[in-house]
Scaffold this active site. Structure first.
Site, mmCIF file in Angstrom:
data_model
loop_
_atom_site.group_PDB
_atom_site.id
_atom_site.type_symbol
_atom_site.label_atom_id
_atom_site.label_comp_id
_atom_site.label_asym_id
_atom_site.label_seq_id
_atom_site.Cartn_x
_atom_site.Cartn_y
_atom_site.Cartn_z
ATOM 1 N N HIS A 122 47.243 71.635 45.355
ATOM 2 C CA HIS A 122 47.894 70.381 44.959
ATOM 3 C C HIS A 122 47.582 69.336 46.044
ATOM 4 O O HIS A 122 47.385 69.697 47.214
ATOM 5 C CB HIS A 122 49.400 70.648 44.897
ATOM 6 N N ASP A 199 52.332 77.477 49.898
ATOM 7 C CA ASP A 199 52.937 76.487 49.014
ATOM 8 C C ASP A 199 53.494 77.265 47.825
ATOM 9 O O ASP A 199 52.748 77.680 46.935
ATOM 10 C CB ASP A 199 51.863 75.473 48.594
ATOM 11 N N GLN A 202 55.186 76.640 42.826
ATOM 12 C CA GLN A 202 55.071 77.201 41.468
ATOM 13 C C GLN A 202 55.325 78.698 41.429
ATOM 14 O O GLN A 202 55.247 79.305 40.367
ATOM 15 C CB GLN A 202 53.667 76.924 40.902
ATOM 16 N N LYS A 225 62.145 72.316 40.763
ATOM 17 C CA LYS A 225 61.378 73.258 39.933
ATOM 18 C C LYS A 225 62.104 74.591 39.770
ATOM 19 O O LYS A 225 61.638 75.472 39.066
ATOM 20 C CB LYS A 225 59.999 73.496 40.553
ATOM 21 N N CYS A 363 47.794 66.280 39.900
ATOM 22 C CA CYS A 363 47.686 66.170 41.371
ATOM 23 C C CYS A 363 46.747 67.215 41.951
ATOM 24 O O CYS A 363 46.979 67.744 43.047
ATOM 25 C CB CYS A 363 49.053 66.265 42.046
HETATM 26 N N1 PMP Z 1 52.543 72.111 45.279
HETATM 27 C C1 PMP Z 1 52.483 72.514 44.011
HETATM 28 C C2 PMP Z 1 51.698 73.723 43.658
HETATM 29 C C3 PMP Z 1 53.167 71.783 43.039
HETATM 30 O O1 PMP Z 1 53.098 72.162 41.765
HETATM 31 C C4 PMP Z 1 53.892 70.629 43.403
HETATM 32 C C5 PMP Z 1 54.623 69.798 42.366
HETATM 33 N N2 PMP Z 1 53.873 69.491 41.240
HETATM 34 C C6 PMP Z 1 53.920 70.272 44.744
HETATM 35 C C7 PMP Z 1 53.252 71.039 45.651
HETATM 36 C C8 PMP Z 1 54.681 69.083 45.216
HETATM 37 O O2 PMP Z 1 56.029 69.267 45.027
HETATM 38 P P1 PMP Z 1 57.055 68.058 45.236
HETATM 39 O O3 PMP Z 1 56.517 66.936 44.406
HETATM 40 O O4 PMP Z 1 58.344 68.602 44.722
HETATM 41 O O5 PMP Z 1 57.080 67.751 46.693
#
Ligand code: PMP
Length: 405
Positions: A122, A199, A202, A225, A363
């Protein structure tokens, strides 16, 4: 061990509504899950009865707020399998947690030091390291993936070298659903004396996390999430490592003593939590963590695997549809493209039928470029989704196919 979906869905008020005249089918869980009643109610109790600032107060409400917040830290520690709640640092989310590591551990990196990531990260696990590359001259190394979206583990291990200062990888890809072999990655990195950040944005919603068993050094995830509130997230840090890190942001609560001659800093986790925290968010997140543990991740994982299988079959029956991300080990995330149908149009046409999916690059622009697609539509399932939801997605897509020709 199976889930009682009627009981579970009753815990999610937002699921029970109509969108564009149709019952809502919420399949955008990878972006944000719905909030469970336990979390909503914990936040409400705080706001209605205990609202006060934390830590510095002697009065009753301040003490109640402080204990509720610190109970939230304990709940999160249990959720992650941390050895101590001192290893839990609250942030705004996964993004801020990764930036915190870049802004603290990263301050000891020098020109030519390397941070190793994968091609499926991401943006929040790419851009903080690129900023550090600009500031400190570090080098970002990227482990390759194959066309199915499977990480090349051997190549990743081969990229760990004498200049590697951190391996920072996504546990489960938000775009592909790929579950990475994080235990092996941690082992290989630690064999070379390199710390690992996972990270878990997910992964935390779908599987029991055990940071102590995994042995990872840092773990990041987001409240919104995991059926909790927005604006709250977590950085887990191994106690010994957190103790060595310098402060990040300066302000109240992160200090031991302040004078104009010099300031000393609090021990972790307070050292990394400058200013009034998101007290209600922490309380709501703690309640959500307890709720998910109560439902049970064995049952969650089993049901989501059934949903994934069914959804994969339903999607593959749509003419001209191609799945993006076909790793053998996947979470319940289905990205796809439909011949002749821009992803944004798919999203809009499904929404008209009450079906919420996400469309875009999620993203993960470098990943999209690697896979040769500008965007995908993505249906992502939570444990509260039903087989009717899967069928509604299929019906919706056949309609989209007809409309767009
Ligand atoms: N890493 C991953 C794999 C994600 O899916 C996301 C959210 N789409 C993020 C990081 C970022 O999370 P946040 O926007 O809650 O900071």
């Amino acid at each position: 061990m199976s889930l009682d979906l009627a009981v579970i869905r009753a815990q999610f008020p937002a699921l029970h509504q109509q969108v564009n005249g149709e019952p809502l089918v919420y399949l955008d869980n990878a972006a944000s899950s719905q909030v469970c009643r336990a979390s909503i109610e914990a936040v409400r109790t705080f706001e209605e009865q205990d609202k006060s600032n934390v830590h510095r107060g002697v009065h009753t409400l301040a003490q109640r707020a402080t204990s509720a917040m610190e109970a939230g830290r304990e709940q999160v520690a249990r959720f992650l399998g941390a050895r101590s709640s001192d290893e839990i640092v609250f942030t705004r989310g996964t993004t801020e947690a990764i930036n915190l590591v870049a802004g603290t551990l990263g301050q000891s990196f020098v020109e030519g030091d390397e941070v190793l990531i994968t091609h499926m990260e991401h943006h929040s696990n790419i851009v903080p390291w690129q900023l550090l590359a600009r500031q400190r001259g570090i080098v970002l190394k990227v482990a390759p993936i194959d066309d199915r979206g499977v990480l090349d583990l051997a190549a990743l291990v081969g990229l760990i070298g004498p200049r590697t200062r951190l391996v920072s990888v996504v546990q489960t890809s938000n775009t592909l659903g790929t579950r990475n072999p994080v235990a092996e990655i941690v082992r290989a990195a630690h064999d070379a004396g390199v710390p690992v950040l996972l990270d878990g944005a997910q992964a935390a919603p779908h599987e029991a996390v055990d940071v102590a068993a995994l042995g990872c050094d840092f773990y990041a995830f987001s409240g919104h999430k995991v059926c909790g509130p927005t604006g709250i997230g977590v950085l887990y840090g191994r106690r010994e490592l957190l103790a060595e890190l310098p402060p990040w942001q300066g302000g109240g609560d992160m200090i031991e003593r302040v004078s104009f001659q010099g300031t000393t800093f609090a021990e972790p986790p307070a050292r990394f939590e400058a200013g009034t925290p998101n007290i209600s968010g922490i309380i709501g997140l703690g309640a959500a963590c307890d709720y998910l543990r109560g439902v049970g991740f064995d049952a969650i994982a089993q049901w989501e695997a059934e949903l994934l299988d069914a959804a994969t079959q339903v999607l593959q029956a749509v003419p001209g549809l191609r799945m993006i991300g076909t790793a053998p080990d996947k979470a319940s995330v289905c990205s796809f493209v439909l011949e002749g149908a821009p992803a944004a149009d798919i999203g809009t046409l499904l929404d008209m039928q009450g079906v919420a999916v996400r469309a875009g690059h999620h993203c993960t622009e470098p990943l999209m470029e690697r896979l040769g697609v500008p965007a995908t539509a993505r249906a992502s399932f939570a444990f509260y989704n039903t087989m009717d939801d899967v069928e509604a997605l299929g019906r919706g897509l056949h309609k989209v196919r007809k409309i767009l020709g």
